[in-house]
Design an enzyme around this catalytic site. Structure first.
Site, PDB file in Angstrom:
ATOM      1  N   ASP A   8       0.848  -1.191   0.000  1.00  0.00           N
ATOM      2  CA  ASP A   8       0.000   0.000   0.000  1.00  0.00           C
ATOM      3  C   ASP A   8       0.889   1.249   0.000  1.00  0.00           C
ATOM      4  O   ASP A   8       1.965   1.240  -0.601  1.00  0.00           O
ATOM      5  CB  ASP A   8      -0.926  -0.036   1.221  1.00  0.00           C
ATOM      6  CG  ASP A   8      -2.265   0.623   0.957  1.00  0.00           C
ATOM      7  OD1 ASP A   8      -2.310   1.871   0.893  1.00  0.00           O
ATOM      8  OD2 ASP A   8      -3.280  -0.094   0.797  1.00  0.00           O
ATOM      9  N   HIS A  10      -3.559   5.693   3.942  1.00  0.00           N
ATOM     10  CA  HIS A  10      -4.306   4.523   3.481  1.00  0.00           C
ATOM     11  C   HIS A  10      -3.653   3.222   3.927  1.00  0.00           C
ATOM     12  O   HIS A  10      -4.330   2.296   4.396  1.00  0.00           O
ATOM     13  CB  HIS A  10      -4.419   4.578   1.959  1.00  0.00           C
ATOM     14  CG  HIS A  10      -5.372   3.611   1.353  1.00  0.00           C
ATOM     15  ND1 HIS A  10      -4.982   2.361   0.915  1.00  0.00           N
ATOM     16  CD2 HIS A  10      -6.697   3.701   1.085  1.00  0.00           C
ATOM     17  CE1 HIS A  10      -6.026   1.730   0.401  1.00  0.00           C
ATOM     18  NE2 HIS A  10      -7.080   2.519   0.489  1.00  0.00           N
ATOM     19  N   ASN A  48     -13.927   0.377  -6.206  1.00  0.00           N
ATOM     20  CA  ASN A  48     -15.000   1.254  -5.758  1.00  0.00           C
ATOM     21  C   ASN A  48     -15.617   2.061  -6.898  1.00  0.00           C
ATOM     22  O   ASN A  48     -16.068   3.181  -6.697  1.00  0.00           O
ATOM     23  CB  ASN A  48     -14.472   2.238  -4.700  1.00  0.00           C
ATOM     24  CG  ASN A  48     -13.835   1.540  -3.525  1.00  0.00           C
ATOM     25  OD1 ASN A  48     -14.104   0.380  -3.253  1.00  0.00           O
ATOM     26  ND2 ASN A  48     -12.968   2.256  -2.819  1.00  0.00           N
ATOM     27  N   SER A  77     -11.244  -1.246  -0.109  1.00  0.00           N
ATOM     28  CA  SER A  77      -9.929  -1.217   0.542  1.00  0.00           C
ATOM     29  C   SER A  77     -10.025  -1.607   2.001  1.00  0.00           C
ATOM     30  O   SER A  77      -9.094  -2.190   2.566  1.00  0.00           O
ATOM     31  CB  SER A  77      -9.316   0.184   0.453  1.00  0.00           C
ATOM     32  OG  SER A  77      -8.819   0.456  -0.822  1.00  0.00           O
TER      33      SER A  77
END
Length: 408
Positions: A154, A186, A283, A356
């Protein structure tokens, strides 16, 4: 414009994170899909050098540390020996010549990869254990993932976060000129869900609180990166013996588009090393407007489990992608709406929504299963995840086998 050599740092700034570029889909570099046979790879290297005059580096050149693009200097190509894939950075005209030359290589553009955009929530408070920990039954599982290596690729990790003091943490950055420290947030949020424990009030938000954390930075502090960085991270995690690999990142996929062969090669390599991979389905949908996007790349690969997001009412998140393409199925679902987890200091915590957030729930649960069945293969753990999932009254193209549940 001629793309830079692989080791030149203008690539990160000019080709990926330019604000004027409007989220570009490709980096301007290309992958050559080679035969994975060692002899064929050597022949391909000779062809690139002799016929096309390219300067070639290989991942075998990096013995002690993982591949680092800043060390490639003036290389035109990087061959991923374990995967049978070559990354090439040359002018468009030469790529066109290679396509017409009859070399037999499949030549595909390198993708730009992004975090699966998180949706902020107004509620930034935990109430006891988070609803995701409750509903997946992780709160009552006797397993913690103790001794299990879990990799999260990430935006990095805020390693000095007070909630992770004393934890086993191994970290590497594959982003040129950026250390592991997560200036985005994130990555820290995803690691918190997969491997965190409790907040400062003792309220539980993490699944596998006893796991050994492997934090791989493959996306920049602005939340984007090159596909080759993800391939480097996947190979690193597999070679490090990680049992679980979580990726809350991706690139959009068009309707009718097949999965990415380079990613599938990396996933197959990881499976051969005993690593189970989960990735965010993406998404891109607006279900409330009857708009459904296909499962994103790399979650659409056959050897990677695609994770959808549900809310506390056991309904699909409005944003969660659907199995539109034959090669991009939804495998399983997990909590992904209003998820409270760790965040870089001084904020310390944040509540977000997205696939996520669902993906690290499944990664953490997979670590619990690996602790329960220490001799299990990835295929066996996948089977346990599927068998143990809670059936939902929702279409399989939206939630797969259902809600991921922790082992008893």
């Amino acid at each position: 414009m001629q793309p830079p050599k692989l080791g030149r740092q203008t690539f990160l700034k000019d080709n990926i994170v330019s604000a004027a570029s409007g989220n570009p889909r490709y980096t301007g570099r290309y992958f050559l899909i080679l035969d994975k046979n060692n002899k064929e790879i050597l022949e391909a290297i000779r062809l690139l050098e002799k016929r096309w005059g390219l300067s070639v580096a290989t991942t075998a050149d990096f013995i002690i540390t993982p591949p680092d693009e800043t060390q490639l200097k003036d290389a035109d190509a990087l061959v991923f020996n374990e995967l049978g894939v070559a990354l090439v950075g040359v002018e468009e005209e030469k790529v066109a010549q290679m396509k017409l030359s009859g070399t037999g290589f499949l030549i595909v553009p390198e993708k730009v990869v992004y975090i699966q955009d998180e949706i902020p929530s107004e509620d930034n408070n935990s109430n006891g254990a988070t609803w995701g920990i409750h509903i997946t039954e992780a709160l009552h599982s006797p397993y913690t993932g103790a001794g299990i290596k879990v990799a999260v690729l990430d935006t990095g990790f805020h390693i000095s976060h007070p909630d992770f003091e004393g934890r086993e943490i191994t970290s590497t950055s594959f982003v040129p000129d950026e250390p592991i420290d997560d200036l985005h947030g994130h990555g820290t949020h995803c690691i918190g869900t997969a491997c965190g424990s409790v907040n400062e009030q003792g309220e539980r938000y993490g699944v596998a609180s006893g796991a050994h954390i492997y934090a791989g930075k493959v996306l920049s502090n602005l939340g984007s990166g090159a596909q080759s960085w993800i391939l480097n991270g996947m190979t690193w995690a597999a070679n490090e013996g990680c049992k679980v690999l979580s990726m809350s990142l991706g690139s959009p996929v068009s309707e009718g588009e097949s999965y990415d062969i380079a990613y599938e090669r990396a996933a197959q390599f990881a499976l051969s090393k005993g690593t189970l991979i989960v990735a965010a389905a993406g998404n891109g949908s607006q279900r409330s407007k009857n708009q459904f996007s296909p499962v994103a790349s790399p979650a659409d690969c056959p050897s990677i489990l695609a994770v959808a997001a549900i809310n506390s009412e056991l309904q699909v998140g409005d944003f969660s992608n659907r199995a539109v393409n034959p090669s991009g199925l939804i495998d399983i679902a997990a909590p992904g709406v209003d998820i409270y987890s760790s965040w870089p200091m001084p904020a310390r915590y944040q509540t977000l929504s997205g696939t996520s957030m669902a993906t690290p729930h499944v990664a953490g649960i997979a670590a619990l299963f690996f602790e329960k069945y220490p001799d299990a293969t990835p295929a066996m753990i996948e089977d346990e995840l599927r068998k143990n999932a809670r059936t939902l009254s929702l279409p399989t193209e939206d939630v797969g086998v259902g809600l991921s549940i922790a082992p008893e």
